[in-house]
Design a protein around this motif. Structure first.
Motif, PDB file in Angstrom:
ATOM      1  N   GLY A  15      46.580  29.879  32.703  1.00  0.00           N
ATOM      2  CA  GLY A  15      47.252  31.162  32.882  1.00  0.00           C
ATOM      3  C   GLY A  15      47.413  31.572  34.339  1.00  0.00           C
ATOM      4  O   GLY A  15      48.042  32.583  34.639  1.00  0.00           O
ATOM      5  N   LEU A  16      46.851  30.798  35.252  1.00  0.00           N
ATOM      6  CA  LEU A  16      46.949  31.106  36.677  1.00  0.00           C
ATOM      7  C   LEU A  16      48.314  30.703  37.217  1.00  0.00           C
ATOM      8  O   LEU A  16      48.982  29.827  36.664  1.00  0.00           O
ATOM      9  CB  LEU A  16      45.871  30.344  37.454  1.00  0.00           C
ATOM     10  N   GLY A  17      48.687  31.301  38.329  1.00  0.00           N
ATOM     11  CA  GLY A  17      49.898  30.884  39.030  1.00  0.00           C
ATOM     12  C   GLY A  17      49.679  29.519  39.660  1.00  0.00           C
ATOM     13  O   GLY A  17      48.547  29.021  39.734  1.00  0.00           O
ATOM     14  N   ASP A  18      50.752  28.924  40.137  1.00  0.00           N
ATOM     15  CA  ASP A  18      50.684  27.572  40.695  1.00  0.00           C
ATOM     16  C   ASP A  18      49.685  27.466  41.850  1.00  0.00           C
ATOM     17  O   ASP A  18      48.866  26.551  41.881  1.00  0.00           O
ATOM     18  CB  ASP A  18      52.062  27.114  41.181  1.00  0.00           C
ATOM     19  N   LEU A  19      49.746  28.394  42.801  1.00  0.00           N
ATOM     20  CA  LEU A  19      48.845  28.330  43.956  1.00  0.00           C
ATOM     21  C   LEU A  19      47.394  28.476  43.516  1.00  0.00           C
ATOM     22  O   LEU A  19      46.526  27.701  43.946  1.00  0.00           O
ATOM     23  CB  LEU A  19      49.199  29.400  44.986  1.00  0.00           C
ATOM     24  N   ASP A  20      47.133  29.431  42.647  1.00  0.00           N
ATOM     25  CA  ASP A  20      45.754  29.639  42.182  1.00  0.00           C
ATOM     26  C   ASP A  20      45.227  28.433  41.410  1.00  0.00           C
ATOM     27  O   ASP A  20      44.075  28.052  41.544  1.00  0.00           O
ATOM     28  CB  ASP A  20      45.646  30.904  41.338  1.00  0.00           C
ATOM     29  N   ARG A  21      46.096  27.826  40.604  1.00  0.00           N
ATOM     30  CA  ARG A  21      45.681  26.615  39.867  1.00  0.00           C
ATOM     31  C   ARG A  21      45.326  25.494  40.838  1.00  0.00           C
ATOM     32  O   ARG A  21      44.344  24.788  40.651  1.00  0.00           O
ATOM     33  CB  ARG A  21      46.806  26.161  38.922  1.00  0.00           C
ATOM     34  N   GLU A  22      46.121  25.342  41.884  1.00  0.00           N
ATOM     35  CA  GLU A  22      45.836  24.306  42.878  1.00  0.00           C
ATOM     36  C   GLU A  22      44.555  24.607  43.646  1.00  0.00           C
ATOM     37  O   GLU A  22      43.756  23.713  43.927  1.00  0.00           O
ATOM     38  CB  GLU A  22      47.012  24.154  43.850  1.00  0.00           C
ATOM     39  N   ILE A  23      44.330  25.864  43.987  1.00  0.00           N
ATOM     40  CA  ILE A  23      43.090  26.255  44.664  1.00  0.00           C
ATOM     41  C   ILE A  23      41.897  25.932  43.769  1.00  0.00           C
ATOM     42  O   ILE A  23      40.903  25.361  44.226  1.00  0.00           O
ATOM     43  CB  ILE A  23      43.116  27.749  45.053  1.00  0.00           C
ATOM     44  N   PHE A  24      41.990  26.286  42.499  1.00  0.00           N
ATOM     45  CA  PHE A  24      40.902  25.997  41.561  1.00  0.00           C
ATOM     46  C   PHE A  24      40.666  24.492  41.478  1.00  0.00           C
ATOM     47  O   PHE A  24      39.530  24.027  41.547  1.00  0.00           O
ATOM     48  CB  PHE A  24      41.222  26.566  40.175  1.00  0.00           C
ATOM     49  N   ARG A  54      38.398  35.506  43.162  1.00  0.00           N
ATOM     50  CA  ARG A  54      39.014  36.180  42.012  1.00  0.00           C
ATOM     51  C   ARG A  54      39.114  35.241  40.815  1.00  0.00           C
ATOM     52  O   ARG A  54      38.887  35.649  39.676  1.00  0.00           O
ATOM     53  CB  ARG A  54      40.403  36.694  42.383  1.00  0.00           C
ATOM     54  N   ILE A  55      39.469  33.988  41.083  1.00  0.00           N
ATOM     55  CA  ILE A  55      39.579  32.998  40.006  1.00  0.00           C
ATOM     56  C   ILE A  55      38.221  32.799  39.338  1.00  0.00           C
ATOM     57  O   ILE A  55      38.117  32.775  38.108  1.00  0.00           O
ATOM     58  CB  ILE A  55      40.111  31.660  40.553  1.00  0.00           C
ATOM     59  N   ARG A  56      37.182  32.652  40.143  1.00  0.00           N
ATOM     60  CA  ARG A  56      35.837  32.451  39.583  1.00  0.00           C
ATOM     61  C   ARG A  56      35.411  33.640  38.732  1.00  0.00           C
ATOM     62  O   ARG A  56      34.801  33.471  37.678  1.00  0.00           O
ATOM     63  CB  ARG A  56      34.833  32.192  40.698  1.00  0.00           C
ATOM     64  N   THR A  57      35.719  34.844  39.189  1.00  0.00           N
ATOM     65  CA  THR A  57      35.394  36.044  38.416  1.00  0.00           C
ATOM     66  C   THR A  57      36.134  36.024  37.086  1.00  0.00           C
ATOM     67  O   THR A  57      35.554  36.301  36.029  1.00  0.00           O
ATOM     68  CB  THR A  57      35.750  37.317  39.210  1.00  0.00           C
ATOM     69  N   ARG A  58      37.399  35.673  37.125  1.00  0.00           N
ATOM     70  CA  ARG A  58      38.219  35.602  35.905  1.00  0.00           C
ATOM     71  C   ARG A  58      37.663  34.558  34.933  1.00  0.00           C
ATOM     72  O   ARG A  58      37.543  34.817  33.736  1.00  0.00           O
ATOM     73  CB  ARG A  58      39.655  35.270  36.310  1.00  0.00           C
ATOM     74  N   VAL A  59      37.313  33.388  35.445  1.00  0.00           N
ATOM     75  CA  VAL A  59      36.779  32.318  34.600  1.00  0.00           C
ATOM     76  C   VAL A  59      35.416  32.715  34.043  1.00  0.00           C
ATOM     77  O   VAL A  59      35.120  32.507  32.871  1.00  0.00           O
ATOM     78  CB  VAL A  59      36.720  30.980  35.371  1.00  0.00           C
ATOM     79  N   ARG A  60      34.560  33.313  34.885  1.00  0.00           N
ATOM     80  CA  ARG A  60      33.247  33.769  34.426  1.00  0.00           C
ATOM     81  C   ARG A  60      33.376  34.786  33.297  1.00  0.00           C
ATOM     82  O   ARG A  60      32.639  34.725  32.302  1.00  0.00           O
ATOM     83  CB  ARG A  60      32.474  34.401  35.597  1.00  0.00           C
ATOM     84  N   THR A  61      34.321  35.705  33.435  1.00  0.00           N
ATOM     85  CA  THR A  61      34.548  36.706  32.400  1.00  0.00           C
ATOM     86  C   THR A  61      34.979  36.034  31.100  1.00  0.00           C
ATOM     87  O   THR A  61      34.492  36.383  30.018  1.00  0.00           O
ATOM     88  CB  THR A  61      35.616  37.719  32.858  1.00  0.00           C
ATOM     89  N   ALA A  62      35.871  35.066  31.190  1.00  0.00           N
ATOM     90  CA  ALA A  62      36.322  34.340  29.997  1.00  0.00           C
ATOM     91  C   ALA A  62      35.163  33.597  29.349  1.00  0.00           C
ATOM     92  O   ALA A  62      35.045  33.578  28.118  1.00  0.00           O
ATOM     93  CB  ALA A  62      37.435  33.363  30.360  1.00  0.00           C
ATOM     94  N   MET A  63      34.294  33.003  30.166  1.00  0.00           N
ATOM     95  CA  MET A  63      33.134  32.290  29.627  1.00  0.00           C
ATOM     96  C   MET A  63      32.192  33.250  28.918  1.00  0.00           C
ATOM     97  O   MET A  63      31.695  32.967  27.828  1.00  0.00           O
ATOM     98  CB  MET A  63      32.393  31.555  30.739  1.00  0.00           C
ATOM     99  N   THR A  64      31.950  34.389  29.530  1.00  0.00           N
ATOM    100  CA  THR A  64      31.062  35.396  28.952  1.00  0.00           C
ATOM    101  C   THR A  64      31.609  35.896  27.622  1.00  0.00           C
ATOM    102  O   THR A  64      30.873  36.014  26.643  1.00  0.00           O
ATOM    103  CB  THR A  64      30.870  36.576  29.925  1.00  0.00           C
ATOM    104  N   GLU A  65      32.919  36.168  27.589  1.00  0.00           N
ATOM    105  CA  GLU A  65      33.537  36.622  26.347  1.00  0.00           C
ATOM    106  C   GLU A  65      33.473  35.544  25.284  1.00  0.00           C
ATOM    107  O   GLU A  65      33.228  35.822  24.118  1.00  0.00           O
ATOM    108  CB  GLU A  65      34.978  37.040  26.610  1.00  0.00           C
ATOM    109  N   SER A  66      33.671  34.288  25.679  1.00  0.00           N
ATOM    110  CA  SER A  66      33.619  33.181  24.747  1.00  0.00           C
ATOM    111  C   SER A  66      32.220  33.024  24.176  1.00  0.00           C
ATOM    112  O   SER A  66      32.044  32.813  22.975  1.00  0.00           O
ATOM    113  CB  SER A  66      34.050  31.890  25.440  1.00  0.00           C
ATOM    114  N   GLU A  67      31.217  33.156  25.027  1.00  0.00           N
ATOM    115  CA  GLU A  67      29.827  33.011  24.587  1.00  0.00           C
ATOM    116  C   GLU A  67      29.409  34.154  23.681  1.00  0.00           C
ATOM    117  O   GLU A  67      28.629  33.963  22.758  1.00  0.00           O
ATOM    118  CB  GLU A  67      28.897  32.911  25.802  1.00  0.00           C
TER     119      GLU A  67
END
Length: 70
Positions: A15-24, A54-67
């Motif tokens: 769901g990230l933009g191209d630049l953010d996906r590449e940074i990740f 910001r990406i790490r925060t977003r991913v962490r939130t998704a992980m927390t919600e998933s768990e």
């Protein structure tokens, strides 16, 4: 990490933009240093650092919600 958590992370990254996906990919998946990733992408060190935070925060939130739904 279970399959549900992995799927949540992948959904967030997709769901990230191209630049953010590449940074990740460069920093989180391949272990590039901020400056090396910045040079590779043609952006500043601060851009990589701030966006990755910001990406790490977003991913962490998704992980927390998933768990919490497991």
């Amino acid at each position: 990490m279970d399959a549900q958590t992995t799927a949540a992370i992948l959904r967030e990254v997709e769901g990230l933009g191209d630049l953010d996906r590449e940074i990740f990919r460069l920093c989180a998946a391949e272990g590039y240093a901020y400056q090396v990733a910045a040079d590779e992408l043609g952006v500043g060190h601060g851009v990589v650092r701030n966006r990755l935070s910001r990406i790490r925060t977003r991913v962490r939130t998704a992980m927390t919600e998933s768990e919490s739904t497991s």
